[in-house]
Design an enzyme around this catalytic site. Structure first.
Site, mmCIF file in Angstrom:
data_model
loop_
_atom_site.group_PDB
_atom_site.id
_atom_site.type_symbol
_atom_site.label_atom_id
_atom_site.label_comp_id
_atom_site.label_asym_id
_atom_site.label_seq_id
_atom_site.Cartn_x
_atom_site.Cartn_y
_atom_site.Cartn_z
ATOM 1 N N TYR A 1 34.992 38.413 40.326
ATOM 2 C CA TYR A 1 35.126 38.715 41.764
ATOM 3 C C TYR A 1 34.090 37.970 42.598
ATOM 4 O O TYR A 1 33.505 38.552 43.505
ATOM 5 C CB TYR A 1 35.031 40.235 41.975
ATOM 6 C CG TYR A 1 36.253 40.971 41.458
ATOM 7 C CD1 TYR A 1 37.395 41.078 42.238
ATOM 8 C CD2 TYR A 1 36.256 41.529 40.188
ATOM 9 C CE1 TYR A 1 38.528 41.734 41.770
ATOM 10 C CE2 TYR A 1 37.386 42.187 39.708
ATOM 11 C CZ TYR A 1 38.517 42.280 40.500
ATOM 12 O OH TYR A 1 39.635 42.929 40.037
ATOM 13 N N GLU B 1 36.136 46.369 30.888
ATOM 14 C CA GLU B 1 34.824 46.394 31.530
ATOM 15 C C GLU B 1 33.864 47.445 30.956
ATOM 16 O O GLU B 1 33.252 48.213 31.687
ATOM 17 C CB GLU B 1 34.961 46.562 33.045
ATOM 18 C CG GLU B 1 35.706 45.408 33.683
ATOM 19 C CD GLU B 1 35.523 45.321 35.184
ATOM 20 O OE1 GLU B 1 35.058 46.292 35.788
ATOM 21 O OE2 GLU B 1 35.845 44.269 35.747
ATOM 22 N N GLU C 1 41.397 39.391 35.812
ATOM 23 C CA GLU C 1 41.379 39.982 37.162
ATOM 24 C C GLU C 1 40.720 39.020 38.130
ATOM 25 O O GLU C 1 39.645 38.478 37.834
ATOM 26 C CB GLU C 1 40.600 41.305 37.183
ATOM 27 C CG GLU C 1 41.339 42.469 36.580
ATOM 28 C CD GLU C 1 40.577 43.785 36.733
ATOM 29 O OE1 GLU C 1 39.776 43.916 37.672
ATOM 30 O OE2 GLU C 1 40.799 44.672 35.885
HETATM 31 C C1 GCB Z 1 37.643 45.779 38.299
HETATM 32 C C2 GCB Z 1 38.333 46.838 37.532
HETATM 33 C C3 GCB Z 1 39.525 47.412 38.274
HETATM 34 C C4 GCB Z 1 39.182 47.589 39.744
HETATM 35 C C5 GCB Z 1 38.839 46.235 40.331
HETATM 36 C C6 GCB Z 1 38.465 46.315 41.822
HETATM 37 O O1 GCB Z 1 36.921 44.987 37.768
HETATM 38 O O2 GCB Z 1 38.710 46.436 36.245
HETATM 39 O O3 GCB Z 1 39.879 48.634 37.679
HETATM 40 O O4 GCB Z 1 40.215 48.178 40.454
HETATM 41 O O5 GCB Z 1 37.758 45.691 39.649
HETATM 42 O O6 GCB Z 1 39.324 46.118 42.658
HETATM 43 O O7 GCB Z 1 37.317 46.616 42.097
#
Ligand code: GCB
Length: 567
Positions: free
Chosen positions: A444, A392, A480
């Site tokens: 996300y 990221e 992720e």
């Molecule tokens: C991300 C990151 C990670 C975080 C995650 C989150 O994109 O790469 O290090 O822990 O989101 O849970 O916000």
């Protein structure tokens, strides 16, 4: 640099256990034994072992100290100290004399102790500075508020600190074997093992032994190629290891390796010429009490859980892990995406990367140096099948391309393995992903955007992924996806943070990518709940774990186990 081992020619002593520990002043040099100290466990983060917040949240220097007796029978050998990892800037002193310095909290430090420093009784002092700046990875910034130093970090895990991995004293004979490089190629029913030995000694024999210690190939050249007929290939769930045993006139070293071949072809990831679909997690080295300390029992438990849930892989998000974890993955046949701590490269200006006081040429040099150290450390692990060069970063900003062009070309001089970059930005504005072999996407939707709106996931993911594929024509991995979930919170119908919501959330993502044939895998965020910096969106840590921090399954673990069983 080879991992310390004990054999006919080499002795290894483990210095783990209880050490003396103290916060120390800036510019501390340990000329005398620590006077005011507390007792501290090594390896471990110190943060959760103490009751005093001043120590738990300390920003700055600490000193670890241990008295060691050196047996007379090894005085003629070269004596070295090896610290698996300590955060982040490490100065090592032997009887008060500085013997070395290292910058990089997730990679080893290996130092010679010169003979004139050695006594019968000796004082080993390790001074750590846990402050992060623009010449460390991860990067960070120090701020002063009301005369107090505060660490500002731009990433999502706690800056747990301490001597985190094993500390060894070990010996090497004169003209020792310094390094061994092994790579393998498969050709029908034989394999080529290409090797190079770095030593000033004279090679007497190179032998490849199988699991039963039977010799399957021989040579007496310092570098070359040995053919192994009908090899046992290293594969997922089948971690078959051979040993390359090097004997010189005064040293012996046994290096395990696996025979396997990796290739990216037609937007697929091939292991031994077969397509692989990555199933697994982004993980963290993070446990109750010991924090980021390495611990064999925890390592085994995590591997058992990975196998139970039918995962075949994990990413070492967001830094290199303890070497024992890779050893286990080698033996169990688990694929590892090995990540460098280039996380939070987000302090760049709106206009350009290189402005003073933020990520600059010096940061880039540190990034490159750590990549070199990482490859030198992990080159012979068959489980390491890909490297991730950043998580990221702001790859949409001007200057990002120039920065990463150098990072990628440097890495390509070190390894032939595929290189990944893990992205949060959209395809349209991404200036960097063309440099990678595999693009990792962290997404996300319905969490950090459109919170709770599960019905947006499918459309957003497909559009987002297709845009990436159309622009870059590279295999993509969902690196992720996850939702914070409080273990034990149930709701029907589901609401965010409930266990039911986590199941629905992950299932929708899996559904959205299942027909995209350039998608080579899915890694759920995260394997387990983990500690982060304090924040309004963090309730005693990040709760996106499929397992709780003490490694008990949430409902979704059973769902994934079923889903991945035949995937
Ligand atoms: C991300 C990151 C990670 C975080 C995650 C989150 O994109 O790469 O290090 O822990 O989101 O849970 O916000």
């Amino acid at each position: 640099m080879l991992f310390p081992i004990q054999n006919q020619k080499r002795l290894k002593m483990n210095l783990n256990g209880i050490w003396n520990f103290s916060l120390v002043e800036e510019y501390y040099e340990p000329n005398f034994p620590l006077e005011d100290y507390i007792l501290m466990a090594v390896p471990s983060s110190y943060n959760d072992l103490v009751t005093d917040k001043k120590i738990a949240n300390h920003v700055g220097l600490v000193c670890y100290e241990k008295m060691i007796d050196i047996p007379k029978m090894i005085v003629n050998e070269e004596l070295r100290i090896r610290i698996g990892a300590a955060t982040h800037k490490v100065s090592v002193y032997f009887n008060g004399a500085k013997i070395g310095y290292h910058n990089g909290g997730f990679l080893p430090i290996d130092l010679l102790i010169s003979k004139e420093l050695i006594d019968d009784h000796n004082r080993l002092s390790i001074v750590l500075d846990n402050r992060l700046d623009y010449q460390t990875l991860p990067i960070g910034k120090i701020e002063y508020k009301n005369g107090i130093e505060r660490q500002v970090i731009n990433y999502d895990f706690a800056n747990l600190s301490g001597i985190h991995r094993d500390v060894f004293l070990y010996t090497r004979p004169e003209n020792s074997i310094e390094d061994i490089f092994i790579s393998t190629k498969i050709d029908e029913d034989k394999a080529y093992v290409i090797y190079q030995v770095i030593t000033k000694g004279n090679i007497k024999l190179i032998a490849i032994k199988d699991k039963n210690q039977q010799v399957v190939g021989l040579s007496n050249e310092q570098d070359g190629m040995i053919v192994v007929h009908k090899p046992h290939l290293w594969d997922i769930g089948f971690g078959y290891l051979y040993t390359l045993e090097v004997t010189t006139d005064n040293d012996i070293y046994q290096q395990p390796f696996g025979i396997r071949e990796i290739e990216i072809k037609n937007n697929q990831f091939l292991l031994n010429k077969k397509e692989v679909y990555f199933k697994g997690f982004g993980m963290h080295e993070d446990h109750l009490i010991i924090g980021k300390g390495a611990n064999s029992a925890h390592h085994i438990k995590d591997m058992n859980l990975l196998q139970w849930i039918h995962a075949n892989s994990f990413r070492t998000s967001h830094y290199p892990y303890a070497e024992e974890i890779y050893d286990l993955a080698d033996q169990l046949g688990i694929l590892v995406i090995n990540e460098i701590p280039a996380v939070g490269l987000n302090f760049w200006s709106e206009e350009k990367v290189f402005v003073e006081g933020v990520v600059d040429e010096k940061t880039k040099q540190v990034h490159m140096d750590q990549l070199t150290e990482l490859v030198y450390r992990d080159k012979n692990h068959p489980s390491v099948v890909m490297y991730s060069l950043a998580n990221e970063a702001n790859t949409h900003e001007e200057g990002a391309y120039a920065y990463f062009k150098d990072i990628f070309s440097h890495m390509r001089t070190l390894t032939h393995l595929p290189l990944m970059i893990v992205e949060w930005v959209n395809a349209e504005s991404n200036k960097v992903a063309s440099l990678a072999d595999v693009i990792g996407l962290n997404r996300y939707f319905a969490w950090y955007s459109e919170f709770g709106e599960l019905d947006v996931i499918e459309e957003r993911i497909k559009k987002n992924f297709n845009a990436y594929f159309e622009k870059f024509k590279k295999p993509i991995m969902l690196t992720e996806f996850g939702a914070d979930t409080i273990a034990g919170l149930h709701a029907l119908p589901s609401v965010p943070f409930s266990e039911e919501f986590q199941v629905e959330f992950l299932a929708l993502y899996q559904n959205a990518i299942q027909d995209l044939d350039y998608v080579i895998g899915e890694h759920v965020w995260n394997f387990a709940d983990f500690m982060t910096k304090q924040g309004l969106t963090r309730f005693n840590g990040n709760k996106k774990g499929v397992f709780s921090r003490d490694r008990q399954p949430k409902m979704v673990a059973h769902f994934l186990r079923e889903h991945w069983k035949n995937r």
